[in-house]
Enzyme design. Sequence first.
Site, PDB file in Angstrom:
ATOM      1  N   HIS A 136       0.691  -1.389   0.167  1.00  0.00           N
ATOM      2  CA  HIS A 136      -0.051   0.042   0.180  1.00  0.00           C
ATOM      3  C   HIS A 136       1.045   1.363  -0.009  1.00  0.00           C
ATOM      4  O   HIS A 136       0.052   2.501   0.076  1.00  0.00           O
ATOM      5  CB  HIS A 136      -0.849   0.120   1.220  1.00  0.00           C
ATOM      6  CG  HIS A 136      -0.418  -0.038   2.424  1.00  0.00           C
ATOM      7  ND1 HIS A 136      -0.744  -0.137   3.846  1.00  0.00           N
ATOM      8  CD2 HIS A 136       1.073  -0.389   2.871  1.00  0.00           C
ATOM      9  CE1 HIS A 136      -0.179  -0.189   4.803  1.00  0.00           C
ATOM     10  NE2 HIS A 136       1.120  -0.368   4.280  1.00  0.00           N
ATOM     11  N   HIS A 137       2.157   1.065   0.162  1.00  0.00           N
ATOM     12  CA  HIS A 137       2.954   2.440   0.060  1.00  0.00           C
ATOM     13  C   HIS A 137       3.253   3.115  -1.294  1.00  0.00           C
ATOM     14  O   HIS A 137       3.965   4.183  -1.280  1.00  0.00           O
ATOM     15  CB  HIS A 137       4.093   2.301   0.989  1.00  0.00           C
ATOM     16  CG  HIS A 137       4.015   1.935   2.504  1.00  0.00           C
ATOM     17  ND1 HIS A 137       3.081   2.806   3.286  1.00  0.00           N
ATOM     18  CD2 HIS A 137       4.206   1.041   3.319  1.00  0.00           C
ATOM     19  CE1 HIS A 137       3.013   2.346   4.457  1.00  0.00           C
ATOM     20  NE2 HIS A 137       3.871   1.307   4.730  1.00  0.00           N
ATOM     21  N   ALA A 138       3.413   2.080  -2.248  1.00  0.00           N
ATOM     22  CA  ALA A 138       4.013   2.553  -3.600  1.00  0.00           C
ATOM     23  C   ALA A 138       3.222   3.863  -3.907  1.00  0.00           C
ATOM     24  O   ALA A 138       1.901   3.692  -3.964  1.00  0.00           O
ATOM     25  CB  ALA A 138       3.968   1.395  -4.612  1.00  0.00           C
ATOM     26  N   LYS A 139       3.977   4.653  -4.652  1.00  0.00           N
ATOM     27  CA  LYS A 139       3.388   5.929  -5.160  1.00  0.00           C
ATOM     28  C   LYS A 139       3.408   5.604  -6.615  1.00  0.00           C
ATOM     29  O   LYS A 139       3.893   4.958  -7.296  1.00  0.00           O
ATOM     30  CB  LYS A 139       4.060   7.076  -4.825  1.00  0.00           C
ATOM     31  CG  LYS A 139       4.238   7.386  -3.270  1.00  0.00           C
ATOM     32  CD  LYS A 139       3.129   7.148  -2.489  1.00  0.00           C
ATOM     33  CE  LYS A 139       3.282   7.775  -1.023  1.00  0.00           C
ATOM     34  NZ  LYS A 139       4.026   6.511  -0.219  1.00  0.00           N
ATOM     35  N   ASP A 177      -1.053   5.236   3.061  1.00  0.00           N
ATOM     36  CA  ASP A 177      -0.589   6.397   2.382  1.00  0.00           C
ATOM     37  C   ASP A 177      -0.710   6.302   0.815  1.00  0.00           C
ATOM     38  O   ASP A 177      -1.285   7.288   0.218  1.00  0.00           O
ATOM     39  CB  ASP A 177       0.479   7.136   2.795  1.00  0.00           C
ATOM     40  CG  ASP A 177       1.986   6.104   2.416  1.00  0.00           C
ATOM     41  OD1 ASP A 177       1.659   4.882   2.289  1.00  0.00           O
ATOM     42  OD2 ASP A 177       2.925   6.806   2.205  1.00  0.00           O
TER      43      ASP A 177
END
Length: 466
Positions: A136-139, A177
Amino acid sequence: MGRKNRVSYYYHPDIGNYHYAPQHPMKPHRIRLTHNLIVNYGMYKNLEFCRPTPATALEMTKFHSDDYIEFLQRITPANTDELSKQQQKYNVGEDCPVFDGLFEFCSLSAGGSISSAIKLGRGATDIAINWGGGLHHAKKSEASGFCYVNDIVLGILELLRYYPRVLYVDTDIHHGDGVEEAFYCTDRVMTLSFHKYGEFFPGTGALTDIGAGKGRQYSVNVPLQDGLDDTTFRDLVSTVLGHVLEWYRPDAVVLQCGADSLSGDRLGCFNLSMKGHSYSLEFLKKKNIPILLLGGGGYTIQNVARTWCYETAVAADIEVSEDIPSCDYHEYFGPDYKLDVPSSNMENLNSKQYIEKIKIAILENLRSLPHAPGVQLHSVPADQDFVTEADENPDVRMSQSARDAYRVPENSYSDSEDDEPADVRRDRRSHKHEMMEEDKPILTREEIKHIKLEHFEEENRAISRV
């Protein structure tokens, strides 16, 4: 009593082969441990075992930037010096190291979530599971927090082709995020994250981060302190998630089950037991909404495997013994060899007053929302990019009908050296279902930060009045 849920379990035998780096806490081997437990508990009799098609670079660019995905395809341990500037640009280095097969690992993780989402969207299953997902953190244009490709965002974008509203629930100890950021300015996706907040990675997810523009009030954050226990977590899930479901009325739910919120996790500081951790899944199952069930964090790998195995059983209504069955990795589960992760005597720093303040603030925000925002309906758009012959271009996705028909063969239930089917890929055709207009509510990180700053003081005043 209603019928049992149809549960589809996605697993690729290669996903456990990858190794981030010596001493790195993220270990894909935990997915193999989980699978081995699931198989040896005999759950394949009650699950549809499915092998996902790896995601293509083209599919990844539905969220990620072209140049970032091209970089992930190019980078190897052999050419890191040559691409050192790009590594800095895309935040690939210590936390997100370069390792052999990096892009292939991302492809398997993302492919599992995309395949699961398609199956849910077509109504071919009630719960789809991909323990290899949940990163879930990859942008959009950079790696972050052990995550390179955001399979969750890709899965949600696929679900939005079928459903007007999707709810994302994150129970990882770290704030979700990357997913929140992707959908910060839309009401098509509501994000709800229960996480440790303070001097803790990634440092986002304040109570005042509520979305912006059309997505204002559609980001819900539950910032918590050390020692979160089962009783407090169940109270928060029942109250906050219960009200979110009532007000938002999602057509599908994506549940990220990061296991670093368990007691005794190598990087975590919560105190949830295995059964406490599974409460959000039990709660959602009662609502009879399609669920995409994903993995996430979790760094005490034997406890990760125990918990995800147990939650697979919960999803499929399977009663399992507390005694770990004989399996290929039996020694990992000693000395008690039990399917259990107990809480400890850790102090819960989340006081009743603090929890009540959070609940009141969130419920006040929810009351300002319209019930179930509507969208314009129309046919699911075709994926024109993929109308091509597989023999001419192998970088395409297997059709959903072929994937639905494919079952993992008997000799793939174990973790032996099994080969991939000879012909598992061909083009994905369009399918005609009535649904909403697809939008891609994705802004840059700089735009989102600017929007958050504009609303921060106003929200602080609102919270202080609670």
